[in-house]
Design an enzyme around this catalytic site. Structure first.
Site, PDB file in Angstrom:
ATOM      1  N   LYS A  22       0.845  -1.212   0.000  1.00 16.79           N
ATOM      2  CA  LYS A  22       0.000   0.000   0.000  1.00 16.79           C
ATOM      3  C   LYS A  22       0.867   1.243   0.000  1.00 16.79           C
ATOM      4  O   LYS A  22       0.642   2.172  -0.773  1.00 16.79           O
ATOM      5  CB  LYS A  22      -0.903  -0.009   1.239  1.00 16.79           C
ATOM      6  N   ASN A  23       1.858   1.270   0.908  1.00 15.10           N
ATOM      7  CA  ASN A  23       2.620   2.511   1.086  1.00 15.10           C
ATOM      8  C   ASN A  23       3.624   2.776  -0.031  1.00 15.10           C
ATOM      9  O   ASN A  23       4.162   3.878  -0.138  1.00 15.10           O
ATOM     10  CB  ASN A  23       3.292   2.519   2.462  1.00 15.10           C
ATOM     11  N   ARG A  91      -4.789  10.576   4.550  1.00 13.63           N
ATOM     12  CA  ARG A  91      -3.674  11.489   4.727  1.00 13.63           C
ATOM     13  C   ARG A  91      -2.647  11.406   3.597  1.00 13.63           C
ATOM     14  O   ARG A  91      -2.035  12.393   3.216  1.00 13.63           O
ATOM     15  CB  ARG A  91      -3.004  11.172   6.060  1.00 13.63           C
ATOM     16  N   CYS A 115      -4.801  12.701  12.606  1.00 15.40           N
ATOM     17  CA  CYS A 115      -5.523  11.433  12.575  1.00 15.40           C
ATOM     18  C   CYS A 115      -5.296  10.755  13.910  1.00 15.40           C
ATOM     19  O   CYS A 115      -4.547  11.260  14.743  1.00 15.40           O
ATOM     20  CB  CYS A 115      -5.088  10.572  11.394  1.00 15.40           C
ATOM     21  N   ARG A 120      -0.330  15.041  12.383  1.00 16.33           N
ATOM     22  CA  ARG A 120       0.417  14.619  11.185  1.00 16.33           C
ATOM     23  C   ARG A 120       0.834  15.863  10.407  1.00 16.33           C
ATOM     24  O   ARG A 120       0.250  16.204   9.376  1.00 16.33           O
ATOM     25  CB  ARG A 120      -0.438  13.694  10.293  1.00 16.33           C
ATOM     26  N   PRO A 121       1.867  16.583  10.888  1.00 12.89           N
ATOM     27  CA  PRO A 121       2.250  17.836  10.222  1.00 12.89           C
ATOM     28  C   PRO A 121       2.902  17.578   8.862  1.00 12.89           C
ATOM     29  O   PRO A 121       3.338  16.457   8.585  1.00 12.89           O
ATOM     30  CB  PRO A 121       3.282  18.428  11.195  1.00 12.89           C
ATOM     31  N   ASP A 123       5.221  20.083   7.791  1.00 10.25           N
ATOM     32  CA  ASP A 123       6.231  21.142   7.757  1.00 10.25           C
ATOM     33  C   ASP A 123       7.504  20.724   7.012  1.00 10.25           C
ATOM     34  O   ASP A 123       8.118  21.540   6.313  1.00 10.25           O
ATOM     35  CB  ASP A 123       6.575  21.589   9.192  1.00 10.25           C
ATOM     36  N   LEU A 124       7.880  19.447   7.127  1.00  9.38           N
ATOM     37  CA  LEU A 124       9.129  19.021   6.479  1.00  9.38           C
ATOM     38  C   LEU A 124       8.950  18.932   4.956  1.00  9.38           C
ATOM     39  O   LEU A 124       9.870  19.233   4.194  1.00  9.38           O
ATOM     40  CB  LEU A 124       9.599  17.680   7.049  1.00  9.38           C
ATOM     41  N   ASP A 306       4.602   0.579  12.121  1.00 14.45           N
ATOM     42  CA  ASP A 306       3.400  -0.056  11.565  1.00 14.45           C
ATOM     43  C   ASP A 306       3.228  -1.507  12.004  1.00 14.45           C
ATOM     44  O   ASP A 306       2.224  -2.133  11.679  1.00 14.45           O
ATOM     45  CB  ASP A 306       3.415   0.015  10.025  1.00 14.45           C
ATOM     46  N   ILE A 328       8.231   6.847  16.762  1.00 15.99           N
ATOM     47  CA  ILE A 328       7.852   7.523  15.505  1.00 15.99           C
ATOM     48  C   ILE A 328       6.550   8.303  15.688  1.00 15.99           C
ATOM     49  O   ILE A 328       6.465   9.476  15.334  1.00 15.99           O
ATOM     50  CB  ILE A 328       7.683   6.508  14.341  1.00 15.99           C
ATOM     51  N   ARG A 398      -8.737  -0.453   4.726  1.00 14.10           N
ATOM     52  CA  ARG A 398      -7.879   0.588   4.132  1.00 14.10           C
ATOM     53  C   ARG A 398      -6.515   0.010   3.757  1.00 14.10           C
ATOM     54  O   ARG A 398      -5.870   0.502   2.844  1.00 14.10           O
ATOM     55  CB  ARG A 398      -7.650   1.735   5.135  1.00 14.10           C
TER      56      ARG A 398
HETATM   57  N1  EPU Z   1       6.648  14.515  10.707  1.00 16.34           N
HETATM   58  C1  EPU Z   1       6.868  15.836  10.978  1.00 16.34           C
HETATM   59  N2  EPU Z   1       6.766  16.729   9.953  1.00 16.34           N
HETATM   60  C2  EPU Z   1       6.477  16.352   8.682  1.00 16.34           C
HETATM   61  C3  EPU Z   1       6.258  14.991   8.405  1.00 16.34           C
HETATM   62  C4  EPU Z   1       6.350  14.080   9.451  1.00 16.34           C
HETATM   63  O1  EPU Z   1       7.128  16.215  12.103  1.00 16.34           O
HETATM   64  O2  EPU Z   1       6.419  17.218   7.796  1.00 16.34           O
HETATM   65  C5  EPU Z   1       6.742  13.530  11.795  1.00 16.34           C
HETATM   66  C6  EPU Z   1       5.467  12.693  11.958  1.00 16.34           C
HETATM   67  O3  EPU Z   1       4.506  13.376  12.737  1.00 16.34           O
HETATM   68  C7  EPU Z   1       5.988  11.441  12.604  1.00 16.34           C
HETATM   69  C8  EPU Z   1       7.359  11.266  11.958  1.00 16.34           C
HETATM   70  O4  EPU Z   1       7.712  12.559  11.449  1.00 16.34           O
HETATM   71  O5  EPU Z   1       6.154  11.645  13.980  1.00 16.34           O
HETATM   72  C9  EPU Z   1       7.413  10.272  10.842  1.00 16.34           C
HETATM   73  O6  EPU Z   1       6.335  10.505   9.942  1.00 16.34           O
HETATM   74  P1  EPU Z   1       6.427  10.210   8.401  1.00 16.34           P
HETATM   75  O7  EPU Z   1       6.356  11.490   7.650  1.00 16.34           O
HETATM   76  O8  EPU Z   1       7.589   9.313   8.100  1.00 16.34           O
HETATM   77  O9  EPU Z   1       5.076   9.412   8.153  1.00 16.34           O
HETATM   78  P2  EPU Z   1       4.271   9.424   6.795  1.00 16.34           P
HETATM   79  O10 EPU Z   1       5.220   9.507   5.675  1.00 16.34           O
HETATM   80  O11 EPU Z   1       3.163  10.381   6.868  1.00 16.34           O
HETATM   81  C10 EPU Z   1       4.347   6.854   6.315  1.00 16.34           C
HETATM   82  C11 EPU Z   1       3.373   5.715   6.219  1.00 16.34           C
HETATM   83  C12 EPU Z   1       2.840   5.395   7.614  1.00 16.34           C
HETATM   84  C13 EPU Z   1       4.036   5.012   8.491  1.00 16.34           C
HETATM   85  C14 EPU Z   1       5.048   6.166   8.514  1.00 16.34           C
HETATM   86  C15 EPU Z   1       6.309   5.831   9.288  1.00 16.34           C
HETATM   87  C16 EPU Z   1       2.381   5.993   4.034  1.00 16.34           C
HETATM   88  C17 EPU Z   1       1.180   6.305   3.223  1.00 16.34           C
HETATM   89  N3  EPU Z   1       2.265   6.106   5.353  1.00 16.34           N
HETATM   90  O12 EPU Z   1       3.623   7.957   6.830  1.00 16.34           O
HETATM   91  O13 EPU Z   1       2.007   4.258   7.446  1.00 16.34           O
HETATM   92  O14 EPU Z   1       3.591   4.748   9.795  1.00 16.34           O
HETATM   93  O15 EPU Z   1       5.434   6.487   7.157  1.00 16.34           O
HETATM   94  O16 EPU Z   1       6.936   4.706   8.772  1.00 16.34           O
HETATM   95  O17 EPU Z   1       3.418   5.647   3.500  1.00 16.34           O
HETATM   96  C18 EPU Z   1       0.219   2.809   7.930  1.00 16.34           C
HETATM   97  O18 EPU Z   1       0.437   2.247   6.847  1.00 16.34           O
HETATM   98  O19 EPU Z   1      -0.536   2.325   8.808  1.00 16.34           O
HETATM   99  C19 EPU Z   1       0.884   4.085   8.215  1.00 16.34           C
HETATM  100  C20 EPU Z   1       0.447   4.934   9.136  1.00 16.34           C
END
Ligand code: EPU
Length: 419
Positions: A22-23, A91, A115, A120-121, A123-124, A306, A328, A398
């Site tokens: 999925k991811n 998201r 969520c 789920r910011p 900013d990065l 996950d 995380i 999902r």
């Molecule tokens: N974060 C920030 N700022 C940002 C982005 C992220 O502070 O701009 C923080 C997040 O709040 C979190 C950490 O950085 O604390 C890591 O978040 P990340 O951005 O890596 O998560 P993501 O890319 O939004 C993906 C997967 C998630 C998985 C995470 C971590 C997808 C669609 N989602 O989310 O998958 O948990 O990486 O490996 O790829 C799931 O499949 O159940 C799921 C939640």
């Protein structure tokens, strides 16, 4: 709204085929927006999150055809806006930002909001786009990004809680069409990032270093259509391995990639299960109750967040004290109160869960919250006494393709009923 009834106490034995990731699939589908030519993507799992992503792409003007795991996307002309009523459902919709900015130099996407697993910011993501010369602002619940031109730059994407997976994906997707070279420092190294980079390179991008903490992207002037097969879903695979351990028996995964499962396999071995790997197979043999374990979630190749809830469900069924630290998503413990309803003994202290193994749990009506927490409840039910009734299973749909059918195939007694 469907619910799943799990009748505990039936050992799992047999073979299960792992679906496409999925991811990986979500950002790869979005990346097809980067070219005017058709892309054909196979091994796409049949999940509601994938359905939402395809809805977004259609809304943006792409033609989308889908037949048994193969999706053809032709984004000849596109709009650069994704509205709230579609985006709010998932998201991961934010991963259209990078391709839109890369191709059209502008994007307006409704902000996805928080969520249940925490804030789920983005900013990065924005920091990366801004380094490439874009300007962003939040207006009426939308994030608007635009750039006269995108110029390669060096950007460090490490946040307070480590690297960002979709942030790395997004900046990579914008940078492939930027002028000059972009360097992403502290990049996420997850296999899904590598899969996206491989897809982009097949489209004509020049990306090096995906899978390491430093990704170098040499901008090109345009990308072309291509074909690509999505990698196996390592989290789905890990979930069935834990199911095999809880169920007790002999479970073999096929179409898996064991190289992506190192930390999960190691955790299972430490808890006393026998795990054997082949080229694209993994086999787990249940061997009684798990030994206690100390576990910390980390970015890849560390133990994945996950898989934290599923592992928690397993450790409840042992004896002794296990400790899980979630680094995380520090608030990702929605499964804890539901597992307690099934008799688990878990104390939460900030982002740490201290689990005192109770041996057998007992079936109860429980509420699915996020995707992985919900899977953990189904797994807990496999061994619990009596019936576990998991409500709101749309969360599971999902991210798990036909989870009930796959578990039934392994010998579990499960029923999906309309609530
Ligand atoms: N974060 C920030 N700022 C940002 C982005 C992220 O502070 O701009 C923080 C997040 O709040 C979190 C950490 O950085 O604390 C890591 O978040 P990340 O951005 O890596 O998560 P993501 O890319 O939004 C993906 C997967 C998630 C998985 C995470 C971590 C997808 C669609 N989602 O989310 O998958 O948990 O990486 O490996 O790829 C799931 O499949 O159940 C799921 C939640």
């Amino acid at each position: 709204m469907d619910k799943i009834l799990v009748y505990g106490g039936h050992p799992l034995n047999g073979t299960v085929r792992v679906s496409g990731s999925k991811n990986s699939a979500l950002p790869i589908l979005a990346a097809a927006l980067l070219t005017r030519e058709p892309c054909v993507i196979s091994n796409v799992p049949d999940l509601s999150d994938i359905h939402y992503m395809l809805q977004i792409l259609s809304h943006m003007g792409a033609s989308v055809e889908r037949a048994s795991g193969v999706v053809r996307i032709h984004a000849e002309k596109i709009k650069t806006e994704a509205p709230y009523d579609i985006v709010r459902k998932m998201r991961a919709s934010v991963c259209v930002l990078g391709p839109l900015l890369g191709r059209e130099k502008e994007a307006t996407v409704s902000l996805p909001g928080g969520c249940v697993i925490g804030d789920r910011p983005i900013d990065l993501h924005l920091k990366g786009f801004e380094a490439l010369g874009a300007v962003s602002r939040i207006e009426h619940g939308n994030v608007k990004i635009f750039a006269g031109e995108l110029r390669g730059a060096t950007v460090n994407l490490r946040g307070k809680l480590g690297p960002t997976v979709l942030g790395t994906d997004n900046v990579m997707m914008a940078a492939v069409l930027a002028e000059g070279t972009t360097v992403i420092e502290s990049a996420a190294a997850e296999p899904e990032v590598v899969d996206l980079a491989n897809f982009l390179n097949k489209m004509g991008a020049r990306i090096e270093g995906a899978g390491t903490r430093r990704i170098v992207i040499h901008g090109v002037s345009e990308l072309h259509g291509t074909e690509h097969a999505v990698i196996p879903d390592r989290i789905e695979a890990g979930t069935y391995l834990v199911a095999g351990a809880i169920g007790g028996g002999d479970v073999r995964l096929i179409r898996a990639d064991p190289t992506h499962l190192g930390s999960v396999i190691e955790a299972l071995q430490k808890t006393g299960y026998s795990v054997e790997t082949g080229a694209d197979t993994v086999r787990v043999r249940g061997n009684g109750a798990p030994r206690p374990l100390q576990l910390t979630t980390e970015p890849y190749p560390g133990f994945p967040t996950d898989m934290q809830a599923q592992m928690c469900a397993l450790l409840c069924q042992g004896s002794g004290i296990s400790v899980i630290r979630e680094t995380i998503f520090p608030q990702r413990f929605m499964h804890v109160s539901e597992l307690k309803r099934m008799g688990a003994d878990i104390a939460l202290d900030g982002h740490t869960a201290v689990i005192s193994g109770v041996g057998k749990m007992s079936g109860a009506p429980v509420m699915a919250s996020d995707l992985r927490a919900s899977a953990a409840l189904v797994l807990a039910g496999l061994k619990a006494d009596g019936v576990t009734e998991v409500n709101r299973v749309y969360h599971i749909d999902r991210g798990y393709e036909r989870i009930d059918e796959k578990l039934i195939q392994l010998g579990a007694k499960i029923e999906r009923v309309k609530a």
